[in-house]
Motif scaffolding. Structure first.
Motif, PDB file in Angstrom:
ATOM      1  N   VAL A  27      -6.349 -11.596  -6.825  1.00  0.00           N
ATOM      2  CA  VAL A  27      -5.369 -10.816  -6.061  1.00  0.00           C
ATOM      3  C   VAL A  27      -5.624  -9.322  -6.232  1.00  0.00           C
ATOM      4  O   VAL A  27      -5.663  -8.560  -5.247  1.00  0.00           O
ATOM      5  CB  VAL A  27      -3.926 -11.169  -6.505  1.00  0.00           C
ATOM      6  N   MET A  28      -5.837  -8.890  -7.461  1.00  0.00           N
ATOM      7  CA  MET A  28      -6.052  -7.472  -7.727  1.00  0.00           C
ATOM      8  C   MET A  28      -7.333  -6.972  -7.056  1.00  0.00           C
ATOM      9  O   MET A  28      -7.395  -5.812  -6.617  1.00  0.00           O
ATOM     10  CB  MET A  28      -6.118  -7.229  -9.233  1.00  0.00           C
ATOM     11  N   ALA A  29      -8.340  -7.829  -6.945  1.00  0.00           N
ATOM     12  CA  ALA A  29      -9.608  -7.424  -6.326  1.00  0.00           C
ATOM     13  C   ALA A  29      -9.451  -7.106  -4.848  1.00  0.00           C
ATOM     14  O   ALA A  29     -10.258  -6.360  -4.274  1.00  0.00           O
ATOM     15  CB  ALA A  29     -10.652  -8.520  -6.524  1.00  0.00           C
ATOM     16  N   GLU A  30      -8.409  -7.654  -4.222  1.00  0.00           N
ATOM     17  CA  GLU A  30      -8.176  -7.424  -2.800  1.00  0.00           C
ATOM     18  C   GLU A  30      -7.294  -6.208  -2.533  1.00  0.00           C
ATOM     19  O   GLU A  30      -7.104  -5.820  -1.377  1.00  0.00           O
ATOM     20  CB  GLU A  30      -7.524  -8.665  -2.169  1.00  0.00           C
ATOM     21  N   MET A  31      -6.757  -5.605  -3.571  1.00  0.00           N
ATOM     22  CA  MET A  31      -5.835  -4.486  -3.402  1.00  0.00           C
ATOM     23  C   MET A  31      -6.607  -3.161  -3.309  1.00  0.00           C
ATOM     24  O   MET A  31      -7.557  -2.944  -4.051  1.00  0.00           O
ATOM     25  CB  MET A  31      -4.813  -4.441  -4.541  1.00  0.00           C
ATOM     26  N   LYS A  32      -6.195  -2.321  -2.383  1.00  0.00           N
ATOM     27  CA  LYS A  32      -6.875  -1.057  -2.119  1.00  0.00           C
ATOM     28  C   LYS A  32      -6.077   0.113  -2.690  1.00  0.00           C
ATOM     29  O   LYS A  32      -4.853   0.164  -2.564  1.00  0.00           O
ATOM     30  CB  LYS A  32      -7.057  -0.863  -0.609  1.00  0.00           C
ATOM     31  N   PRO A  33      -6.765   1.095  -3.311  1.00  0.00           N
ATOM     32  CA  PRO A  33      -6.061   2.245  -3.887  1.00  0.00           C
ATOM     33  C   PRO A  33      -5.476   3.155  -2.810  1.00  0.00           C
ATOM     34  O   PRO A  33      -6.034   3.304  -1.721  1.00  0.00           O
ATOM     35  CB  PRO A  33      -7.153   2.951  -4.692  1.00  0.00           C
ATOM     36  N   LEU A  34      -4.344   3.737  -3.145  1.00  0.00           N
ATOM     37  CA  LEU A  34      -3.631   4.603  -2.202  1.00  0.00           C
ATOM     38  C   LEU A  34      -2.899   5.675  -2.989  1.00  0.00           C
ATOM     39  O   LEU A  34      -2.207   5.371  -3.968  1.00  0.00           O
ATOM     40  CB  LEU A  34      -2.640   3.764  -1.383  1.00  0.00           C
ATOM     41  N   ARG A  35      -3.029   6.919  -2.576  1.00  0.00           N
ATOM     42  CA  ARG A  35      -2.301   8.021  -3.207  1.00  0.00           C
ATOM     43  C   ARG A  35      -1.198   8.505  -2.272  1.00  0.00           C
ATOM     44  O   ARG A  35      -1.431   8.669  -1.066  1.00  0.00           O
ATOM     45  CB  ARG A  35      -3.245   9.183  -3.541  1.00  0.00           C
ATOM     46  N   VAL A  36      -0.032   8.730  -2.842  1.00  0.00           N
ATOM     47  CA  VAL A  36       1.125   9.147  -2.051  1.00  0.00           C
ATOM     48  C   VAL A  36       1.782  10.341  -2.730  1.00  0.00           C
ATOM     49  O   VAL A  36       1.994  10.329  -3.949  1.00  0.00           O
ATOM     50  CB  VAL A  36       2.146   7.993  -1.907  1.00  0.00           C
ATOM     51  N   LYS A  37       2.107  11.350  -1.954  1.00  0.00           N
ATOM     52  CA  LYS A  37       2.731  12.556  -2.495  1.00  0.00           C
ATOM     53  C   LYS A  37       4.234  12.362  -2.702  1.00  0.00           C
ATOM     54  O   LYS A  37       4.879  11.576  -2.013  1.00  0.00           O
ATOM     55  CB  LYS A  37       2.502  13.741  -1.549  1.00  0.00           C
ATOM     56  N   GLN A  38       4.778  13.104  -3.643  1.00  0.00           N
ATOM     57  CA  GLN A  38       6.213  13.066  -3.902  1.00  0.00           C
ATOM     58  C   GLN A  38       7.003  13.330  -2.622  1.00  0.00           C
ATOM     59  O   GLN A  38       6.701  14.252  -1.867  1.00  0.00           O
ATOM     60  CB  GLN A  38       6.584  14.097  -4.959  1.00  0.00           C
ATOM     61  N   GLY A  39       8.022  12.511  -2.372  1.00  0.00           N
ATOM     62  CA  GLY A  39       8.879  12.676  -1.208  1.00  0.00           C
ATOM     63  C   GLY A  39       8.381  11.986   0.042  1.00  0.00           C
ATOM     64  O   GLY A  39       9.104  11.924   1.043  1.00  0.00           O
ATOM     65  N   ALA A  40       7.170  11.435  -0.003  1.00  0.00           N
ATOM     66  CA  ALA A  40       6.614  10.764   1.183  1.00  0.00           C
ATOM     67  C   ALA A  40       7.297   9.419   1.394  1.00  0.00           C
ATOM     68  O   ALA A  40       7.557   8.673   0.450  1.00  0.00           O
ATOM     69  CB  ALA A  40       5.114  10.571   1.030  1.00  0.00           C
ATOM     70  N   LEU A  41       7.588   9.114   2.657  1.00  0.00           N
ATOM     71  CA  LEU A  41       8.143   7.814   3.015  1.00  0.00           C
ATOM     72  C   LEU A  41       6.994   6.825   3.140  1.00  0.00           C
ATOM     73  O   LEU A  41       6.115   6.983   3.994  1.00  0.00           O
ATOM     74  CB  LEU A  41       8.919   7.909   4.329  1.00  0.00           C
ATOM     75  N   ILE A  42       6.965   5.830   2.289  1.00  0.00           N
ATOM     76  CA  ILE A  42       5.877   4.853   2.281  1.00  0.00           C
ATOM     77  C   ILE A  42       6.038   3.887   3.449  1.00  0.00           C
ATOM     78  O   ILE A  42       5.069   3.552   4.133  1.00  0.00           O
ATOM     79  CB  ILE A  42       5.846   4.112   0.934  1.00  0.00           C
ATOM     80  N   TYR A  43       7.237   3.422   3.669  1.00  0.00           N
ATOM     81  CA  TYR A  43       7.560   2.658   4.867  1.00  0.00           C
ATOM     82  C   TYR A  43       9.062   2.730   5.115  1.00  0.00           C
ATOM     83  O   TYR A  43       9.834   3.060   4.213  1.00  0.00           O
ATOM     84  CB  TYR A  43       7.078   1.202   4.794  1.00  0.00           C
ATOM     85  N   GLU A  44       9.464   2.452   6.338  1.00  0.00           N
ATOM     86  CA  GLU A  44      10.860   2.552   6.742  1.00  0.00           C
ATOM     87  C   GLU A  44      11.471   1.172   6.909  1.00  0.00           C
ATOM     88  O   GLU A  44      10.795   0.223   7.323  1.00  0.00           O
ATOM     89  CB  GLU A  44      10.966   3.325   8.059  1.00  0.00           C
ATOM     90  N   ARG A  45      12.735   1.076   6.590  1.00  0.00           N
ATOM     91  CA  ARG A  45      13.464  -0.189   6.728  1.00  0.00           C
ATOM     92  C   ARG A  45      13.366  -0.698   8.175  1.00  0.00           C
ATOM     93  O   ARG A  45      13.457   0.061   9.127  1.00  0.00           O
ATOM     94  CB  ARG A  45      14.929   0.026   6.361  1.00  0.00           C
ATOM     95  N   PHE A  46      13.150  -1.982   8.304  1.00  0.00           N
ATOM     96  CA  PHE A  46      13.038  -2.698   9.578  1.00  0.00           C
ATOM     97  C   PHE A  46      11.712  -2.469  10.290  1.00  0.00           C
ATOM     98  O   PHE A  46      11.491  -3.013  11.369  1.00  0.00           O
ATOM     99  CB  PHE A  46      14.201  -2.367  10.526  1.00  0.00           C
TER     100      PHE A  46
END
Length: 203
Positions: A27-46
């Protein structure tokens, strides 16, 4: 007892680490690295689910907004915890919004990659079923705490849940890094009301 039962659900957001070693590595081998800045919306509800996320470093929060602008913080995620899992599992929309509280390093597992893993490793289905069941149990208890318990019990329950999450991450639980304002949002109370209850606890 309600607080203890809710706290037992803290580990459900760390279900990947509970997998057998070989399956966890796959499972971990399939995960891709991602950097996100403070305050960034990663995803929105719905919004349509693209996949699930795992925190490597930093802190994220899961929250929702009421029509009148009031905010409910459901969960604060630290290193090793995952979020967005339910949407990734059933292909439905995200149930809550996710935001980076600090600069974060994340790992991302797409819905398609998760589905490929599920087809390849039948044992993953059992792990995901256990995860969803624990989410359901924890949610039922959370509803009871939020609607029936008085404010001191709601705060005690939330603190117990946060402490259990910190313990799962290997962090000390004698000090929880959470602002009184955020704790108030979690339990539906003002910062002043939370401060009074915490002072009573301390006394």
């Amino acid at each position: 007892s309600g607080a203890q039962t809710v706290a037992k659900g803290a580990e459900v957001l760390n279900w990947i680490d509970a997998l057998p070693t070989d399956l966890r590595q796959s499972v971990m081998a399939e995960m891709k690295p991602l950097r996100v800045k403070q305050g960034a919306l990663i995803y929105e509800r719905f919004s349509p689910a693209k996949g699930l996320y795992r925190v490597v470093s930093g802190t994220t929060r899961l929250f929702s907004l009421a029509p009148d602008g009031r905010e409910l913080i459901y969960k604060i995620n630290g290193p090793s915890e995952s979020f967005g899992d339910l949407g990734a599992i059933d292909g439905g929309p995200y149930t809550l919004s996710a935001e980076a509280m600090t600069d974060c390093e994340l790992l991302f597992l797409s819905c398609s990659s998760l589905n490929d893993l599920r087809r390849k490793y039948p044992a993953l289905e059992t792990a995901l079923l256990t995860f969803v069941t624990r989410i359901a149990r924890t949610s039922i208890m959370s509803i009871e705490v939020a609607t029936i318990f008085p404010l001191p019990a709601r705060i005690a329950s939330r603190l117990t849940f946060l402490a259990a999450s910190a313990r799962e991450r290997g962090e000390p639980v004698t000090e929880l890094k959470i602002a009184q304002k955020d704790l108030g949002v979690m339990v539906g109370a003002s910062r002043q009301a939370v401060n009074k209850v915490l002072s009573d606890f301390q006394a």
